[in-house]
Scaffold this active site. Structure first.
Site, PDB file in Angstrom:
ATOM      1  N   LYS A 160      -1.022   4.542  33.692  1.00 12.93           N
ATOM      2  CA  LYS A 160       0.516   5.077  33.546  1.00 12.93           C
ATOM      3  C   LYS A 160       0.543   5.086  34.956  1.00 12.93           C
ATOM      4  O   LYS A 160       1.871   5.921  35.318  1.00 12.93           O
ATOM      5  CB  LYS A 160       0.598   5.679  32.768  1.00 12.93           C
ATOM      6  CG  LYS A 160       0.180   5.219  31.517  1.00 12.93           C
ATOM      7  CD  LYS A 160       0.618   5.717  30.092  1.00 12.93           C
ATOM      8  CE  LYS A 160       0.194   5.199  28.888  1.00 12.93           C
ATOM      9  NZ  LYS A 160       0.732   5.630  27.497  1.00 12.93           N
ATOM     10  N   PHE A 209       1.461  13.787  29.485  1.00 11.48           N
ATOM     11  CA  PHE A 209       0.772  14.504  28.351  1.00 11.48           C
ATOM     12  C   PHE A 209      -0.187  13.578  27.390  1.00 11.48           C
ATOM     13  O   PHE A 209       0.353  12.464  26.981  1.00 11.48           O
ATOM     14  CB  PHE A 209       1.518  15.417  27.458  1.00 11.48           C
ATOM     15  CG  PHE A 209       1.939  16.749  27.897  1.00 11.48           C
ATOM     16  CD1 PHE A 209       2.630  16.667  28.925  1.00 11.48           C
ATOM     17  CD2 PHE A 209       1.518  17.858  27.498  1.00 11.48           C
ATOM     18  CE1 PHE A 209       3.183  17.873  29.575  1.00 11.48           C
ATOM     19  CE2 PHE A 209       1.731  19.050  27.877  1.00 11.48           C
ATOM     20  CZ  PHE A 209       2.542  19.059  29.001  1.00 11.48           C
ATOM     21  N   ASN A 211       7.440  11.855  14.752  1.00 14.83           N
ATOM     22  CA  ASN A 211       6.259  12.329  14.996  1.00 14.83           C
ATOM     23  C   ASN A 211       6.442  13.894  14.991  1.00 14.83           C
ATOM     24  O   ASN A 211       7.545  14.517  14.735  1.00 14.83           O
ATOM     25  CB  ASN A 211       5.458  11.879  16.153  1.00 14.83           C
ATOM     26  CG  ASN A 211       6.338  12.254  17.304  1.00 14.83           C
ATOM     27  OD1 ASN A 211       6.423  13.422  17.671  1.00 14.83           O
ATOM     28  ND2 ASN A 211       6.839  11.399  18.110  1.00 14.83           N
ATOM     29  N   LYS A 254      -5.399   6.762  30.418  1.00 10.38           N
ATOM     30  CA  LYS A 254      -3.865   7.127  30.269  1.00 10.38           C
ATOM     31  C   LYS A 254      -3.389   7.168  32.049  1.00 10.38           C
ATOM     32  O   LYS A 254      -2.378   6.693  32.460  1.00 10.38           O
ATOM     33  CB  LYS A 254      -3.515   8.195  29.635  1.00 10.38           C
ATOM     34  CG  LYS A 254      -2.090   8.067  29.076  1.00 10.38           C
ATOM     35  CD  LYS A 254      -1.704   9.110  27.903  1.00 10.38           C
ATOM     36  CE  LYS A 254      -0.308   8.963  27.561  1.00 10.38           C
ATOM     37  NZ  LYS A 254      -0.112   9.910  26.443  1.00 10.38           N
ATOM     38  N   ASP A 308       5.921   5.659  19.660  1.00 15.39           N
ATOM     39  CA  ASP A 308       4.952   4.499  20.173  1.00 15.39           C
ATOM     40  C   ASP A 308       5.321   3.096  19.623  1.00 15.39           C
ATOM     41  O   ASP A 308       5.251   2.012  20.056  1.00 15.39           O
ATOM     42  CB  ASP A 308       3.349   4.743  20.045  1.00 15.39           C
ATOM     43  CG  ASP A 308       2.943   6.112  20.518  1.00 15.39           C
ATOM     44  OD1 ASP A 308       3.341   6.213  21.687  1.00 15.39           O
ATOM     45  OD2 ASP A 308       2.341   6.797  19.975  1.00 15.39           O
ATOM     46  N   LYS A 340      20.772   0.014   3.446  1.00 11.30           N
ATOM     47  CA  LYS A 340      19.695   0.709   2.896  1.00 11.30           C
ATOM     48  C   LYS A 340      18.649  -0.147   2.340  1.00 11.30           C
ATOM     49  O   LYS A 340      19.162  -0.804   1.181  1.00 11.30           O
ATOM     50  CB  LYS A 340      20.181   1.709   2.225  1.00 11.30           C
ATOM     51  CG  LYS A 340      19.350   2.696   1.773  1.00 11.30           C
ATOM     52  CD  LYS A 340      19.789   3.943   0.863  1.00 11.30           C
ATOM     53  CE  LYS A 340      18.533   4.728   0.275  1.00 11.30           C
ATOM     54  NZ  LYS A 340      19.163   5.337  -0.992  1.00 11.30           N
TER      55      LYS A 340
END
Ligand code: FMN
Length: 387
Positions: free
Chosen positions: A336, A318, A206, A332, A275, A285
């Site tokens: 959490k 965050f 990300n 969240k 995630d 590959k």
């Protein structure tokens, strides 16, 4: 109030770097007074330091002129910090043995607060057992060291002995003046992205740059905490003074935190773990073809894992959101079991990913505080204030 720095300058070849340091300190608003040893004046004229420091440069204890005050005693009294850069092994030896045969060493004897010594010399001189003994003697007293670095030296050899870069010395000065309100706290900060492998050559990740986490780690160290920074693939310069651990995958991130979690006072999860991972990793590959569908499955939620495990720890998570910021961040926080969520809208190009500023809200069970756009380094302090 303006901080006064007494800058001692001795005759090491790295003296030229100290001009840049001096200039940075002046620009940052410090008031500088310089003492040069006689030998240092043979390398660079006091006039240069006078011009760069915009202050007085003292060189001689027994000069003619104003003697209404005893110079070395008065200089020692008015300085908030005494920094000697570069420090030759000769001056180090004199200070370690209580010799005050010039203005600089006499002032060091008369100074009763912390003196920071930035050492540099040829490797054999630095590693001479006598030098090591002298360093040891002073470490047990009110002295701090900015150790020399390894690299190419002016004497054309490679080894330990280079003066730390002006930027590092500058940061050490800044650190010195920061209130140590997190002293004794063990803090883990995570930063940057993780990866999930698709095949032996490809991965998903990300856009997290790690800047926010690195800023928090740096500030936490400045404020006296014992900091472990666990970071993914980041281009940001590593902070010094922190324990820095590089990871790549989610399971490494989790296990590095887990090893330390019981002794941690606060976990700040600024990292952006993947995630999702591919349902089936291909050990060969994947051949190029017209189209490819990757089936992704949800990864273990690391923040939640530690939220559920926590006892005394403060957990700060965050939430990077592009819509319904408050609703999603509040969900969240509860799901959490975090103490705080730092929610930021990453849809804007001026804040969030890969830029130096962030606009965030601090959300807790009791309240949510919306902060204005600010540099990440300033936001780092706001976050650490929660501890
Ligand atoms: C060109 C040159 C470079 C030197 N560089 C260093 C150095 O980097 N570190 C050091 O400890 N001594 C260095 N020296 C030796 C010191 O200048 C010498 O020990 C001197 O007596 C130190 O005096 P001071 O500590 O009063 O400045 C250098 C000498 C010369 C001539």
């Amino acid at each position: 109030m303006t901080k006064k720095i007494l800058l001692g300058v001795t005759s090491g070849i790295a003296i030229y770097k100290v001009l840049e340091l001096c200039s940075r300190l002046v620009k940052a608003g410090y008031e500088i007074e310089v003492i040069m040893t006689e030998n240092a004046t043979k390398m660079i004229s006091p006039l240069v330091f006078e011009t760069i420091s915009r202050g007085k440069v003292h060189t001689d204890m027994f000069h003619s002129g104003h003697h209404e005050e005893v110079e070395h005693i008065e200089m020692a009294k008015r300085a908030d910090l005494f920094l000697i850069a570069p420090t030759t092994v000769n001056t180090l030896a004199k200070i370690a043995n209580g010799i005050g045969d010039n203005l600089l060493t006499s002032t060091a004897l008369a100074y009763d607060k912390t003196i920071i010594l930035a050492l540099s010399a040829n490797t054999k001189m630095i590693e001479n057992p006598v030098t090591k003994e002298n360093i040891k003697k002073l470490q047990d007293r009110n002295f701090e060291f900015i150790n020399s670095k390894s690299g190419m030296l002016a004497c054309n050899t490679v080894g330990n002995g280079r003066l730390a870069e002006p930027e590092e010395i500058f940061e050490r000065v800044e650190d010195y003046f920061v209130k140590k309100d997190l002293k004794g706290k063990n803090i883990i900060v995570t930063a940057g992205p993780t990866r999930e492998a698709v095949d032996p050559v490809r991965y998903i990740t990300n856009r997290s740059s790690g800047k926010m986490g690195f800023a928090i780690a740096k500030k936490a160290f400045q404020r006296g905490a014992n900091v472990t920074l666990i970071y993914g693939d980041c281009k940001v310069k590593l902070p010094y003074g922190t324990e820095n651990i590089k990871i790549t995958y989610n399971d490494e991130l989790k296990s590095e935190i887990d090893k330390r979690f019981d002794n941690t006072d606060c976990l700040i999860m600024a990292a952006a773990p993947c995630d999702f991972r591919v349902e089936k990793y291909s050990k060969d590959k994947i051949k190029t073809k017209n189209s490819l569908t990757l089936n992704l499955v949800e990864n273990e939620d690391i923040l939640k894992y530690f939220g559920m495990k926590k006892k005394k720890q403060i957990i700060i998570g965050f939430a990077a959101e592009t819509f319904d910021l408050y609703e999603n961040a509040t969900k969240k926080l509860k799901s959490k079991n975090c103490d705080y969520i730092i929610a930021n809208d990453v849809s804007s190009s001026t804040s969030g990913f890969d830029v130096d500023d962030n606009k965030a809200s601090i959300i807790s069970k009791e309240e949510s505080i919306e902060l204005p756009l600010m540099p990440k380094i300033v936001l780092a302090d706001e976050i650490l204030n929660l501890i």
